[in-house]
Design an enzyme around this catalytic site. Sequence first.
Site, short mmCIF file in Angstrom:
data_model
loop_
_atom_site.label_atom_id
_atom_site.label_comp_id
_atom_site.label_asym_id
_atom_site.label_seq_id
_atom_site.Cartn_x
_atom_site.Cartn_y
_atom_site.Cartn_z
N CYS A 59 6.16 10.28 -8.09
CA CYS A 59 5.95 11.72 -8.20
C CYS A 59 7.32 12.39 -8.02
O CYS A 59 8.03 12.09 -7.05
CB CYS A 59 4.97 12.21 -7.14
SG CYS A 59 4.84 14.02 -7.07
N ASP A 103 2.87 6.78 -8.11
CA ASP A 103 1.75 7.07 -9.00
C ASP A 103 1.44 5.79 -9.76
O ASP A 103 2.35 5.02 -10.10
CB ASP A 103 2.12 8.18 -10.00
CG ASP A 103 2.19 9.55 -9.36
OD1 ASP A 103 1.35 9.83 -8.48
OD2 ASP A 103 3.07 10.34 -9.74
#
Length: 154
Positions: free
Chosen positions: A52, A59
């Site tokens: 992120c 992620d």
Amino acid sequence: MTEDRYSGLKQLGGNAKQPASPAEAVLERVPAMMNGKHAMVRFTCPEFTSLCPMTGQPDFAHIVIDYIPGEWLVESKSLKLFLTSYRNHGDFHEACTLQIADRLVELLSPVWLRIGAYWYPRGGIPIDVFWQTGTPPEGAWIPPQGVPGYRGRG
């Protein structure tokens, strides 16, 4: 003759270092030799990770890349190294997905390409990103990507 087609490859068959970023990753290609057939090639990366850009937290996504080659195939080890280079890269889901597609289209000039990026939830919301170059050729068999909508992605 076969060796000549692969003689320019730098990563296959040896110890290739993991790139620090997608920008540093080298994607390689080999002649497709498809003899005018519109065969679809699929790569699935069920454990894709990036970061992120705001929090630095990881992620996770299940990425499916489908393409119909023109003159070139992507060399799979270079693709693996390219995809894993995102582990150190901070960007939003949409940007990561489209960057992957753009690099492949630039490298391969495929007849057709689509990418489905099925991102796992952050903050309770999964984000799925889809893109394709256009309509696939008539008569090409394009199976569904087979990744279910989010229900634990399993």
